[in-house]
Enzyme design. Structure first.
Site, PDB file in Angstrom:
ATOM      1  N   ARG A 151       0.877  -1.251   0.070  1.00 37.90           N
ATOM      2  CA  ARG A 151       0.060  -0.011  -0.096  1.00 37.90           C
ATOM      3  C   ARG A 151       0.929   1.291  -0.008  1.00 37.90           C
ATOM      4  NH1 ARG A 151       1.978   1.549   4.150  1.00 37.90           N
ATOM      5  NH2 ARG A 151       0.503   3.386   3.842  1.00 37.90           N
ATOM      6  N   GLY A 152       0.213   2.343  -0.050  1.00 36.55           N
ATOM      7  CA  GLY A 152       0.964   3.797  -0.357  1.00 36.55           C
ATOM      8  C   GLY A 152       1.095   3.718  -1.652  1.00 36.55           C
ATOM      9  N   ALA A 153       0.916   5.048  -2.137  1.00 40.13           N
ATOM     10  CA  ALA A 153       0.805   5.625  -3.400  1.00 40.13           C
ATOM     11  C   ALA A 153       2.201   5.107  -4.222  1.00 40.13           C
ATOM     12  CB  ALA A 153       0.441   6.832  -3.718  1.00 40.13           C
ATOM     13  N   ARG A 188      -6.907   0.116  -7.065  1.00 39.65           N
ATOM     14  CA  ARG A 188      -7.288   1.224  -6.171  1.00 39.65           C
ATOM     15  C   ARG A 188      -7.385   2.420  -6.857  1.00 39.65           C
ATOM     16  NH1 ARG A 188      -4.139   1.284  -0.717  1.00 39.65           N
ATOM     17  NH2 ARG A 188      -6.288   2.510  -0.174  1.00 39.65           N
ATOM     18  N   GLN A 209      -2.607   2.652   9.869  1.00 41.94           N
ATOM     19  CA  GLN A 209      -1.452   2.312   9.535  1.00 41.94           C
ATOM     20  C   GLN A 209      -0.330   3.176  10.237  1.00 41.94           C
ATOM     21  OE1 GLN A 209      -4.363   3.293   7.955  1.00 41.94           O
ATOM     22  NE2 GLN A 209      -4.174   2.628   5.496  1.00 41.94           N
ATOM     23  N   ASP A 238      -1.732  10.831  -1.814  1.00 38.75           N
ATOM     24  CA  ASP A 238      -2.116   9.804  -2.732  1.00 38.75           C
ATOM     25  C   ASP A 238      -2.312  10.463  -4.336  1.00 38.75           C
ATOM     26  OD1 ASP A 238      -2.821   8.882  -0.145  1.00 38.75           O
ATOM     27  OD2 ASP A 238      -2.344   7.161  -1.151  1.00 38.75           O
ATOM     28  N   ASN A 273      -4.905  12.681   0.742  1.00 40.04           N
ATOM     29  CA  ASN A 273      -4.235  11.818   1.624  1.00 40.04           C
ATOM     30  C   ASN A 273      -5.316  11.103   2.310  1.00 40.04           C
ATOM     31  OD1 ASN A 273      -1.760  10.801   2.283  1.00 40.04           O
ATOM     32  ND2 ASN A 273      -2.116  12.032   4.136  1.00 40.04           N
ATOM     33  N   LYS A 274      -4.615  10.412   3.322  1.00 42.04           N
ATOM     34  CA  LYS A 274      -5.630   9.240   4.020  1.00 42.04           C
ATOM     35  C   LYS A 274      -6.621  10.163   4.779  1.00 42.04           C
ATOM     36  CE  LYS A 274      -5.489   5.830   4.400  1.00 42.04           C
ATOM     37  NZ  LYS A 274      -6.191   4.857   3.329  1.00 42.04           N
TER      38      LYS A 274
END
Ligand code: MRU
Length: 365
Positions: free
Chosen positions: A53-55, A90, A201, A242, A252-253
């Site tokens: 995960r993570g862009a 995603r 996370q 992201d 972002n998150k």
């Protein structure tokens, strides 16, 4: 970066020469498990289920996924099908599309006669580039931390949200890279780590990373950041992204926007750190144009962790039968962002500011 003193990347070609290995992030921080990706389906599943995960890491995993796919079917149709499968995994992280566009263009060039070899070569090149890019973000962002230290003469308290560390990239991270560079160069630093519900996370991954690197840190409940800022216990916020629009709006998150509002109200500088592959030059208005991934309600109603017996268990934490909504990202408008830390330097969060650093993208695509 390091786990128990040993250097790791998050993704690498396996010694067997035909598969790819990744650290399974759904098992951290309790277990360090390496997962093997042997096919396009494995790579797509790893992205979809957040094993990776993570862009930036999603982008590089997609590149390796396409490399795996060429072994199954390297025809134009096969590549088109693989692109479609990976692109659907995603929706918010634009690095995914960036990586797929880049690799597809390279593979379908007329002079390429071995698509399999070309795809593996480019995926490895993109992984190495990601490391260099994140390292450069670290250098530019560390200058801001150094300035804060020189201004105050004391430990710099940085608040971060979610995980934008080495686990979200191939190595170094985006928001955490400046923290690692500052720490390694002897600047006293302490990190407030937002736990980052619903998937935690921050508490699980950021705290894991910082702990293994020896960076002092404290986990905060998501709702505590505003209070800490009011009480002058945060010198600056650094988050990842992201997808960022050409005008500097930062997706972002989920929960990032609330931290930016609290930062503005309390005069705390709020930075987003991101590689230029996270900038979507075709978009202007993040709130209306960036697609926000809606994830399973189960991520909100259930939690997984280690029981006192040592077993990893999932428990229900919400009232049974209640509905739950789970938007995974939010958008922080550019006006709340003090600056964007990129591999080329720190830009004002505006079209002009970003275009000055990346003139080759200045015109909308
Ligand atoms: O849903 P995730 O865990 O893939 O989301 C990642 C984030 O939102 C991170 O905070 C990060 O800033 C973006 S990737 C460096």
């Amino acid at each position: 970066m390091n786990i128990d003193g040993r250097h790791h990347r998050t993704i690498w070609p396996a010694a067997d020469g035909v598969t790819v290995e990744v650290i399974d992030q759904t098992r951290l921080p309790h277990e360090i498990v390496v997962r093997q990706l042997a096919s396009l389906a494995d790579a797509a599943d790893a992205i979809r289920t957040m094993v990776v995960r993570g862009a930036p890491l999603i982008g590089v995993t997609a590149a390796y996924g396409l490399a795996l796919a060429t072994r199954e079917d390297a025809s134009d149709e096969g590549i088109a099908r693989a692109l479609e499968t990976l692109a659907a995994t995603r929706p918010t992280a634009v690095n995914l599309r960036w990586a797929l566009d880049r690799i597809a263009a390279a593979l379908t060039a007329p002079e390429v006669n071995d698509r399999v070899a070309a795809a593996w070569c480019l995926a490895a090149e993109m992984a190495d580039e990601d490391v260099a890019t994140c390292r450069a973000i670290g250098e530019h962002g560390a200058a801001l931390i150094r300035e804060a230290h020189e201004r105050t003469g004391r430990t710099v308290n940085v608040l971060t949200h979610c995980n934008a560390g080495w686990l979200a990239t191939v190595d170094w991270g985006t928001a955490l890279a400046p923290i690692y560079v500052a720490h390694d160069s002897g600047i006293p630093i302490h990190v407030w780590v937002d736990e980052t519900r619903p998937r935690n996370q921050g508490a699980a991954l950021t705290a894991f990373e910082l702990g293994h690197h020896g960076v002092p840190h404290t986990i905060l409940a998501d709702n505590a950041g505003g209070h800490m800022m009011q009480h002058r216990r945060v010198d600056l916020c650094i988050v990842g992204s992201d997808r960022t629009t050409a005008s500097g709006d930062v997706a972002n998150k989920i929960g990032t926007y609330l931290k930016a509002l609290a930062a503005r109200d309390n005069g705390v500088p709020f930075y987003a750190a991101l590689p230029s592959s996270t900038i979507d030059w075709s978009l202007d208005d993040g709130v209306s144009e960036i697609p926000i991934e809606e994830r399973s309600a189960r991520e909100v109603t259930h939690m997984t962790g280690r029981a006192e017996t040592g077993a990893i268990v999932t428990v229900e934490i919400a009232s049974p039968g209640s509905a739950a909504a789970n938007p995974a990202f939010d958008v922080t408008p550019a006006r709340l962002v003090s600056g964007i830390i990129t591999e080329r330097g720190v830009a004002p969060a505006s079209r002009e500011g970003l275009a000055r650093l990346f003139p080759e993208w200045a015109e909308p695509r």
